[in-house]
Write a protein that holds these residues in place. Structure first.
Motif, PDB file in Angstrom:
ATOM      1  N   GLY A  52     -15.528  27.647 -27.276  1.00  0.00           N
ATOM      2  CA  GLY A  52     -15.487  27.221 -25.948  1.00  0.00           C
ATOM      3  C   GLY A  52     -14.012  26.639 -25.594  1.00  0.00           C
ATOM      4  O   GLY A  52     -13.609  26.931 -24.352  1.00  0.00           O
ATOM      5  N   PHE A  53     -13.762  25.517 -26.264  1.00  0.00           N
ATOM      6  CA  PHE A  53     -12.368  24.852 -25.858  1.00  0.00           C
ATOM      7  C   PHE A  53     -11.403  25.905 -26.113  1.00  0.00           C
ATOM      8  O   PHE A  53     -10.372  25.753 -25.112  1.00  0.00           O
ATOM      9  N   LEU A  54     -11.267  26.685 -26.934  1.00  0.00           N
ATOM     10  CA  LEU A  54     -10.127  27.499 -26.851  1.00  0.00           C
ATOM     11  C   LEU A  54     -10.216  28.816 -25.898  1.00  0.00           C
ATOM     12  O   LEU A  54      -9.235  29.218 -25.305  1.00  0.00           O
ATOM     13  N   ALA A  55     -11.407  29.070 -25.477  1.00  0.00           N
ATOM     14  CA  ALA A  55     -11.576  29.787 -24.432  1.00  0.00           C
ATOM     15  C   ALA A  55     -10.788  29.324 -23.307  1.00  0.00           C
ATOM     16  O   ALA A  55     -10.306  30.148 -22.239  1.00  0.00           O
ATOM     17  N   GLU A  56     -10.923  27.994 -23.000  1.00  0.00           N
ATOM     18  CA  GLU A  56     -10.443  27.223 -21.663  1.00  0.00           C
ATOM     19  C   GLU A  56      -9.032  26.780 -22.098  1.00  0.00           C
ATOM     20  O   GLU A  56      -8.323  26.686 -20.947  1.00  0.00           O
ATOM     21  N   ASN A  57      -8.581  26.698 -23.281  1.00  0.00           N
ATOM     22  CA  ASN A  57      -7.260  26.143 -23.619  1.00  0.00           C
ATOM     23  C   ASN A  57      -6.611  27.165 -24.686  1.00  0.00           C
ATOM     24  O   ASN A  57      -6.550  26.676 -25.982  1.00  0.00           O
ATOM     25  N   PRO A  58      -6.405  28.257 -24.470  1.00  0.00           N
ATOM     26  CA  PRO A  58      -5.853  29.615 -25.376  1.00  0.00           C
ATOM     27  C   PRO A  58      -4.848  29.029 -26.159  1.00  0.00           C
ATOM     28  O   PRO A  58      -4.425  29.342 -27.295  1.00  0.00           O
ATOM     29  N   VAL A  91     -20.188  23.965 -25.564  1.00  0.00           N
ATOM     30  CA  VAL A  91     -20.924  24.833 -26.241  1.00  0.00           C
ATOM     31  C   VAL A  91     -21.244  26.042 -25.514  1.00  0.00           C
ATOM     32  O   VAL A  91     -21.516  27.293 -26.008  1.00  0.00           O
ATOM     33  N   LEU A  92     -21.457  25.758 -24.215  1.00  0.00           N
ATOM     34  CA  LEU A  92     -22.039  26.961 -23.491  1.00  0.00           C
ATOM     35  C   LEU A  92     -20.925  27.959 -23.360  1.00  0.00           C
ATOM     36  O   LEU A  92     -21.120  29.368 -23.222  1.00  0.00           O
ATOM     37  N   ALA A  93     -19.767  27.397 -23.252  1.00  0.00           N
ATOM     38  CA  ALA A  93     -18.489  28.389 -22.907  1.00  0.00           C
ATOM     39  C   ALA A  93     -18.405  29.279 -24.232  1.00  0.00           C
ATOM     40  O   ALA A  93     -17.950  30.364 -24.220  1.00  0.00           O
ATOM     41  N   GLY A  94     -18.361  28.697 -25.581  1.00  0.00           N
ATOM     42  CA  GLY A  94     -18.530  29.217 -26.479  1.00  0.00           C
ATOM     43  C   GLY A  94     -19.483  30.223 -26.876  1.00  0.00           C
ATOM     44  O   GLY A  94     -19.248  31.455 -27.284  1.00  0.00           O
ATOM     45  N   GLY A 126     -24.144  36.569 -17.081  1.00  0.00           N
ATOM     46  CA  GLY A 126     -22.910  36.509 -17.525  1.00  0.00           C
ATOM     47  C   GLY A 126     -22.555  35.107 -18.155  1.00  0.00           C
ATOM     48  O   GLY A 126     -23.074  34.834 -19.134  1.00  0.00           O
ATOM     49  N   ALA A 127     -21.543  34.615 -17.557  1.00  0.00           N
ATOM     50  CA  ALA A 127     -21.087  33.206 -18.307  1.00  0.00           C
ATOM     51  C   ALA A 127     -21.556  32.116 -17.397  1.00  0.00           C
ATOM     52  O   ALA A 127     -21.366  30.976 -17.615  1.00  0.00           O
ATOM     53  N   ARG A 128     -22.551  32.528 -16.382  1.00  0.00           N
ATOM     54  CA  ARG A 128     -23.268  31.250 -15.544  1.00  0.00           C
ATOM     55  C   ARG A 128     -24.582  30.867 -16.041  1.00  0.00           C
ATOM     56  O   ARG A 128     -25.491  31.939 -15.730  1.00  0.00           O
ATOM     57  N   PRO A 129     -24.618  29.782 -16.103  1.00  0.00           N
ATOM     58  CA  PRO A 129     -26.230  29.465 -16.496  1.00  0.00           C
ATOM     59  C   PRO A 129     -26.894  29.019 -15.041  1.00  0.00           C
ATOM     60  O   PRO A 129     -26.598  28.654 -13.984  1.00  0.00           O
TER      61      PRO A 129
END
Length: 310
Positions: free
Chosen positions: A139-145, A295-298, A32-35
């Motif tokens: 990734g930044f926008l995913a956390e700060n839409p 980058v990982l979030a993106g 998923g989104a988890r490394p």
């Protein structure tokens, strides 16, 4: 020998995230989104011919691949550059930072690999391009839409980005890091600075000077050598002043990005703090974020929207 993970192993990836830079290759085993695991090597794009990308990746993540079936690999960065694994397009701004539907499939001989490379971004005027940074922006926008402001992504080629309503409106690149390396490694300043680490106080002082007068970045370079000869300027202070002059000139040229709204600095912590210190001293609203996490979030955001048969 590292045992091959099975499909039910807790560290077996469901997909693999890859950030392929000019000097470094980084990969994460993802659920998923988890490394669940992370690896890196020095086999960046700058050391590889197109035929070398698949072997470099397999050397790093081969034991993450299943014995049968295919593993989705989502890659950003210089793997998609001209001369990289496969050339991915540039998407013209203004636009959202990533569009996974326009990822390309890299040619791979190993039947277990399903590699998709995300496109970069381009700007017609002034001409500019980016590869890899757009994934950090996503990734930044995913956390700060709801963010409306500027991003600073310092590095070899620093990027300044204007964001509004989830889109990259415009951006500008500065060769600050590369110029620093060239001056320290190939100019007369190599005799003064060598491998010295920049002194933070000298950097802040010179950065403020260059912010107030961008011409200081040109007129202040040779005096670093002269001061070493005549006044015993320490290599660390010379390195600090050089770094401050170059970063300060960059901030002055990018003033229209940061002077009227919030600025988030995305990058390696030590470098991001240098930019943050100078911006705060200039009265900007600035904070820094970890570039690796973003980058990982993106890449994780891209994995949610990537079609099966692009």
């Amino acid at each position: 020998m590292t045992p091959e993970p099975t499909a039910d192993a807790p560290t077996a990836p469901r997909w693999i995230a890859v950030d392929w830079g000019t000097t470094r290759l980084r990969a994460w085993a993802m659920r998923g989104a988890r490394p669940v695991d992370a690896r890196a090597s020095d086999r960046g794009m700058g050391r590889l011919a197109p035929a070398g990308f698949e072997p470099a990746l397999l050397d790093l993540i081969g034991d993450w691949l299943p014995a049968a079936g295919r593993m989705r690999v989502i890659a950003c960065g210089m793997a998609g550059a001209r001369g990289g694994w496969a050339e991915a397009e540039y998407r013209a701004v203004p636009c959202p930072p990533i569009d996974p539907r326009r990822a390309i499939r890299a040619p791979a001989h190993d039947p277990r690999l399903d590699v998709r490379i995300l496109p970069g971004l381009s700007q017609a005027e002034p001409p500019d391009v980016m590869r890899g940074e757009e994934t950090q922006i996503a990734g930044f926008l995913a956390e700060n839409p709801g963010f409306d402001g500027a991003l600073c992504l310092p590095g070899t080629h620093s990027k300044w980005v204007r964001l509004s309503q989830g889109r990259v409106e415009r951006f500008r690149s500065f060769m600050t890091g590369e110029v620093f390396s060239l001056l320290v490694g190939q100019s007369v300043l190599r005799l003064t600075i060598g491998a010295a680490r920049p002194d933070p106080a000298a950097l802040a002082e010179a950065g403020a000077e260059a912010l107030a007068d961008p011409h200081a970045a040109q007129s202040g370079l040779f005096p670093l050598r002269a001061a070493a000869l005549l006044q015993g300027l320490a290599p660390e202070r010379a390195a600090g002043r050089l770094s401050g002059l170059l970063i300060g000139a960059e901030l002055a040229a990018a003033r229209d990005f940061w002077q009227d709204g919030p600025t988030a600095i995305i990058g390696a912590p030590d470098l991001a703090r240098l930019y943050e210190t100078l911006l705060l001293a200039a009265g900007a609203q600035a904070c820094h974020k970890d570039g690796t996490a973003l980058v990982l979030a993106g890449l994780a955001a891209a994995s949610l929207d990537l079609p099966e048969d692009t």
